[in-house]
Design a protein around this motif. Structure first.
Motif, PDB file in Angstrom:
ATOM      1  N   GLN A  45     -11.860   7.598  -9.522  1.00 28.41           N
ATOM      2  CA  GLN A  45     -11.940   6.147  -9.577  1.00 28.41           C
ATOM      3  C   GLN A  45     -13.203   5.647  -8.903  1.00 28.41           C
ATOM      4  O   GLN A  45     -13.906   6.380  -8.233  1.00 28.41           O
ATOM      5  N   SER A  46     -13.475   4.384  -9.096  1.00 24.81           N
ATOM      6  CA  SER A  46     -14.727   3.828  -8.595  1.00 24.81           C
ATOM      7  C   SER A  46     -14.660   3.606  -7.093  1.00 24.81           C
ATOM      8  O   SER A  46     -13.593   3.622  -6.482  1.00 24.81           O
ATOM      9  N   VAL A  47     -15.825   3.408  -6.514  1.00 25.51           N
ATOM     10  CA  VAL A  47     -15.910   3.087  -5.104  1.00 25.51           C
ATOM     11  C   VAL A  47     -15.067   1.841  -4.805  1.00 25.51           C
ATOM     12  O   VAL A  47     -14.290   1.810  -3.847  1.00 25.51           O
ATOM     13  N   ARG A  48     -15.166   0.827  -5.673  1.00 25.98           N
ATOM     14  CA  ARG A  48     -14.434  -0.410  -5.426  1.00 25.98           C
ATOM     15  C   ARG A  48     -12.925  -0.160  -5.416  1.00 25.98           C
ATOM     16  O   ARG A  48     -12.219  -0.562  -4.501  1.00 25.98           O
ATOM     17  N   ASP A  49     -12.443   0.543  -6.442  1.00 29.58           N
ATOM     18  CA  ASP A  49     -11.000   0.777  -6.527  1.00 29.58           C
ATOM     19  C   ASP A  49     -10.499   1.552  -5.329  1.00 29.58           C
ATOM     20  O   ASP A  49      -9.425   1.286  -4.808  1.00 29.58           O
ATOM     21  N   ASN A  50     -11.290   2.530  -4.891  1.00 32.88           N
ATOM     22  CA  ASN A  50     -10.874   3.295  -3.730  1.00 32.88           C
ATOM     23  C   ASN A  50     -10.862   2.429  -2.483  1.00 32.88           C
ATOM     24  O   ASN A  50      -9.937   2.482  -1.683  1.00 32.88           O
ATOM     25  N   ALA A  51     -11.910   1.649  -2.325  1.00 28.93           N
ATOM     26  CA  ALA A  51     -12.021   0.845  -1.106  1.00 28.93           C
ATOM     27  C   ALA A  51     -10.887  -0.171  -1.013  1.00 28.93           C
ATOM     28  O   ALA A  51     -10.422  -0.495   0.067  1.00 28.93           O
ATOM     29  N   LEU A  52     -10.433  -0.648  -2.163  1.00 29.62           N
ATOM     30  CA  LEU A  52      -9.410  -1.691  -2.135  1.00 29.62           C
ATOM     31  C   LEU A  52      -7.997  -1.153  -2.349  1.00 29.62           C
ATOM     32  O   LEU A  52      -7.033  -1.908  -2.341  1.00 29.62           O
ATOM     33  N   LEU A  53      -7.901   0.164  -2.495  1.00 27.64           N
ATOM     34  CA  LEU A  53      -6.623   0.770  -2.864  1.00 27.64           C
ATOM     35  C   LEU A  53      -5.489   0.393  -1.921  1.00 27.64           C
ATOM     36  O   LEU A  53      -4.452  -0.114  -2.332  1.00 27.64           O
ATOM     37  N   VAL A  54      -5.680   0.634  -0.639  1.00 28.00           N
ATOM     38  CA  VAL A  54      -4.598   0.402   0.311  1.00 28.00           C
ATOM     39  C   VAL A  54      -4.290  -1.084   0.413  1.00 28.00           C
ATOM     40  O   VAL A  54      -3.150  -1.503   0.444  1.00 28.00           O
ATOM     41  N   ARG A  55      -5.358  -1.864   0.441  1.00 27.70           N
ATOM     42  CA  ARG A  55      -5.189  -3.302   0.582  1.00 27.70           C
ATOM     43  C   ARG A  55      -4.351  -3.865  -0.554  1.00 27.70           C
ATOM     44  O   ARG A  55      -3.396  -4.606  -0.357  1.00 27.70           O
ATOM     45  N   ARG A  56      -4.703  -3.457  -1.770  1.00 31.65           N
ATOM     46  CA  ARG A  56      -3.958  -3.955  -2.933  1.00 31.65           C
ATOM     47  C   ARG A  56      -2.535  -3.453  -2.923  1.00 31.65           C
ATOM     48  O   ARG A  56      -1.590  -4.187  -3.204  1.00 31.65           O
ATOM     49  N   ALA A  57      -2.369  -2.173  -2.579  1.00 36.42           N
ATOM     50  CA  ALA A  57      -1.039  -1.573  -2.647  1.00 36.42           C
ATOM     51  C   ALA A  57      -0.101  -2.214  -1.638  1.00 36.42           C
ATOM     52  O   ALA A  57       1.054  -2.497  -1.928  1.00 36.42           O
TER      53      ALA A  57
END
Ligand SMILES: Nc1ncnc2c1ncn2[C@@H]1O[C@H](COP(=O)(O)OP(=O)(O)OP(=O)(O)O)[C@@H](O)[C@H]1O
Ligand SMILES: [Mg+2]
Lengths: 327, 503
Positions: free
Chosen positions: B355-367
């Motif tokens: 996955q992209s840098v963005r998706d990884n960076a926001l993964l926990v926050r979104r989840a």
């Protein structure tokens, strides 16, 4: 996670160890349970007819599942086997056209066609990097289109001698089942003892690691697909010999695509690849066949049958997952 | 090893003018490199400088777009790792390159299994592996053990044995110590010295400068894909080296510690915490404080971290967050209460590589929070800058980042949830000196904003330099607490159980 690891060497298990033993343990349990249930209805599960039934059911599925094991071990999947079986039964029966002299050419032609389809699958997956699920689904659709366009029912005719292959038996054991088991033995040897077999496991375990280790991963994937399709071709020939002719629906009616994947997974092979083997697969095949035979004896509705099979599959995979986690 | 020998002998391998582009991105430009038998040649540079790429060019994984490779004075091109191997060049990759489900012997011979009468000769494979292990003086590893059952350090040994099994004369090692604890590094030192005695040329990449100075005879510095300098190690000081790598001097490596006045209330308190792995854990983290957790591999440091963060919760004792009792039963519960955990294993637990840098960076926050709810709007660019990420943009797939930059994405991912308590497990593993400094400043800055930080690190200088207090674990328990700036000896005494026995 570093803390989970204790230093030093822990007891080990061989590749043939745990999961396979568990599969056959479950098979024995199922046979006992089935026998008791059938006996309560006043029948006998494991009489001559019962054994014959189980083994006959196992033969075609076993052939397909042996091939499917190879593909799944590399971390791929083959959804085209069911239609390919139908196609192969037709090629075989039409080429023979009732002439015993044509048996050998027909078998060779059929297997060559099967290998060609496998090659196509393999090339698309390995070279074009199309996901195996999609690639083989595509192949399945292509074959289906061809079959539906050209055939409405059975076609061709196999000579009498060839039918012996499907019906001859020694005691309660069909010759064809023995041939299937022999093929399983060969496949086991191939996977556990030869270099290409080792590489199959490596590619399934981690394709990058395999590639960096100098394995030609493309070839391994292609080989697995070719072997799988050839095995499906053999299943098609076997079904033609049972039926006396070829038929477009022999593979799909029995759902050999999903059924073979179920047998492989039930046998303890990891769907993600890299772990498992043919021994477990044969156990899985026998379990499915025993379930079917038992339900037939009990006269259960097909609906209930499917529910039980589904439950068995899910429970089995959940157990494997737990096991793996605890390691 | 005489230095004169270096210049007179002709090199085993010579790379000339190597250039490499990925999708039009120039990653290496006109790089030269010589390797000599019996010499350890260190390759250093910032994250993304192109070290791993250069190694992969050498080992046939990538083909150079420009330049030539000579082995023993003969020009060669390697279309695949196998061709490089047959020329005697092997690589120990940055990420582990072993099949966990296969045995040690099977891994060592992967791709080159000996065959006899059409079947793999397992006995020979095992004997050969045994011989190599012996040759390296490594006993206690059975060739038949499944690799996943070995501790990380021994897996590293297997990795090296695997590389050597091809009769390698040139061994490229990419951060071989990244996964090792301090005391295991000693074993690797020994191993490297023995390899050198056996006249093998070694190309060694590491971000731990101490290792570079301890082991190497020559150093090549890369920056942004270009060669900065090649010098004998003796002629360089560590300050000079850092200046070459970063392009500027780095002063005052560790930021100032917290003053007593900076410390706030207790944010996290554990009393008598215990589970299957650890026992009797008493822990108090105050706002603004960085507490170091030291101990040897397996002492239970990560287990404490995992318990605090709900991955393997405490089954005994009480946990309080900001003075109120908290039951943290899952990582999700932890995140929602503001406890974040930066894992040590980036490939396994930390990142979705495709996955992209963005998706990884926001993964926990979104989840954990859904989109946007409960938190301020987040400036992704600012976040990524704060961890000094070098990437082509937030859309780049994480898998294509250099190792160190992947680690930075893991950090960003957890910072995105704006935690109150931050547990960081080996936060600087595999990242370069400049970035390490940035991470230190970042952690201290977070503490300054009132975050309580629990820091786990196998690199003692880092742990000591950063912590306001150091807790030392031994055998699943906290063996003792040391004030700011303890000596390495004091920490090791507790960590090895020495102090306990003496008391
Ligand atoms: N396969 C690839 N495709 C595209 N870009 C790549 C690929 N491999 C590496 N890169 C890019 O090339 C650059 C150099 O990466 P490389 O892995 O060589 O760095 P490194 O010096 O080893 O860094 P680190 O110290 O972090 O491991 C990075 O910007 C990286 O994103
Ligand atoms: Mg790297």
């Amino acid at each position: 996670m570093s803390v989970a690891v204790e230093p030093g060497v822990r007891p080990q298990w061989t590749r043939l160890g745990n999961p396979v033993a568990a599969v056959y343990g479950a098979l024995v349990l199922l046979l006992v349970l089935g026998s008791v249930l059938v006996a309560m209805r006043g029948g006998v599960l494991l009489d001559q007819g019962g054994i014959l039934n189980i083994l006959t059911r196992s033969t075609a599925l076993g052939l397909v599942a042996i091939g499917q094991t190879m593909v799944i071990l590399t971390g791929k999947l083959d959804l085209s086997v069911a239609y390919l079986i139908g196609l192969c039964s037709l090629i075989g029966a039409e080429t023979m056209a009732g002439d015993p002299g044509m048996i050998l050419p027909a078998v060779l032609l059929t297997l060559a066609c099967a290998a060609g389809v496998g090659l196509l699958n393999g090339l698309v997956v390995a070279k074009l990097k199309v996901n195996a699920f999609i690639a083989t689904l595509g192949t399945a659709l292509i074959i289906r289109g061809y079959l539906e366009n050209g055939y409405t029912g059975p076609s061709g005719q196999v000579p009498r001698v060839f039918q012996h292959l499907g019906y001859d038996r020694i005691g309660p054991v069909p010759v064809s089942a023995l041939l299937m088991l022999a093929l399983a033995g060969l496949a086991w040897w191939f996977l556990a003892r030869t270099r290409p077999g080792y590489h199959l496991y490596a590619v399934g375990g981690d394709e990058e690691v395999a590639r960096f280790s100098g394995i030609r991963t493309d070839r391994v994937v292609i080989t697995a697909h070719v072997l799988c399709s050839v095995a499906a071709g053999l299943a098609g020939l076997f079904l033609a010999s049972r039926l006396g002719s070829g038929a477009p629906w022999v593979g799909t009616d029995a759902g050999y695509d999903l059924e073979s994947i179920a047998a492989v997974v039930l046998g303890g092979t990891l769907l993600a690849g890299g772990r498992g083997g043919v021994a477990g697969t044969i156990g899985g095949v026998l379990i499915l066949a025993t379930l079917d035979t038992t339900f037939d004896e009990l006269g259960v509705t097909p609906f209930f049958k499917d529910v039980v099979r589904g439950v068995v599959l899910i429970v089995a995979v959940a157990l494997y997952a737990r096991r793996r986690m605890r390691r | 090893m005489s230095v004169t020998g270096l210049t007179v002998e002709s090199p085993v391998v010579r790379l000339c003018g190597i250039g490499k582009r990925f999708l039009g991105n120039q990653v290496l430009r006109d790089v030269d490199l010589d390797l000599h038998a019996g010499e350890v040649h260190a390759l250093v540079g910032e994250n993304g400088a192109g070290k791993s790429t250069l190694m992969k060019v050498l080992a046939g994984v990538h083909q150079p777009d420009e330049g030539t490779i000579e082995v023993d004075g003969v020009r060669r091109t390697f279309a695949s790792p196998r061709e490089a191997q047959s020329a005697g060049i092997s690589i120990v990759h940055q990420e582990f390159n072993l099949l966990g489900d296969r045995s040690v012997a099977e891994n060592v011979h992967l791709g080159r299994e000996p065959v006899r009468w059409g079947r793999v000769d397992r006995r020979r494979m095992e004997a050969e592996t045994e011989r190599l292990l012996d040759w390296l003086g490594e006993r206690g590893i059975s060739p038949r053990t499944q690799v996943r059952r070995l501790p990380v350090a021994q897996q590293q040994v297997v990795e090296i044995v695997k590389a050597l099994a091809t009769d390698a004369r040139v061994l490229a090692m990419d951060e071989p110590t990244a996964a090792l604890a301090d005391h295991e590094v000693e074993l690797l030192y020994d191993l490297v010295r023995r390899l050198r005695e056996r006249n093998i040329a070694i190309l060694y990449v590491s971000h731990r400068l101490r290792e570079v100075f301890d082991l190497s005879q020559r150093i090549t510095v890369l920056k942004d894909g270009e060669l900065v300098t090649v010098r004998p190690t003796r002629e360089l000081t560590s300050d000079q080296l850092v200046r070459h790598m970063v392009g500027r001097p780095l002063d005052a490596y560790f930021p100032d510690r917290a003053r007593p006045a900076d410390l706030g209330d207790v944010r996290l308190a554990v009393r008598g915490g215990g589970n299957a792995r650890v026992h009797g854990i008493d822990l108090r983290l105050r706002a603004g404080e960085i507490v170091g957790l030291a101990g040897l591999q397996g002492a239970g440091r990560s287990a404490v971290a995992r318990a605090v963060c709900g991955a393997e919760p405490f089954t005994e004792g009480t946990v309080e967050l900001d003075g109120t009792p908290a039951r943290i039963r899952s990582p999700r519960a932890a995140v929602r209460r503001g406890v974040a955990y930066v894992t040590e294993d980036r490939k396994g637990e930390g990142l979705a590589l495709r996955q992209s840098v963005r998706d990884n960076a926001l993964l926990v926050r979104r989840a954990a929070f859904g989109r946007g709810r409960g938190l301020r709007r987040l400036d992704l660019g600012e976040l990524l800058r704060s961890v000094t990420l070098v990437a082509r943009g937030p859309d780049q797939e994480v898998r294509l980042l250099s190792g160190g930059n992947q680690q930075k994405v893991v950090l960003a991912k957890w910072l995105a949830v704006e935690p109150k308590v931050l547990v960081v497990d080996e936060p600087t593993r595999g990242i370069d000196v400049g970035a390490k400094k940035a991470v230190y400043d970042l952690l201290r800055g977070l503490a300054g904003q009132g975050v309580a930080i629990l820091l786990i690190s196998s690199e003692l200088p880092e742990l000591i330099g950063m912590s306001d207090r150091v807790l030392v674990m031994y055998d699943g328990r906290i063996a003792g607490e040391l004030p700011a700036g303890p000596s390495e000896e004091a920490v090791m005494a507790l960590a090895t159980g020495h102090a306990l026995e003496a008391a």
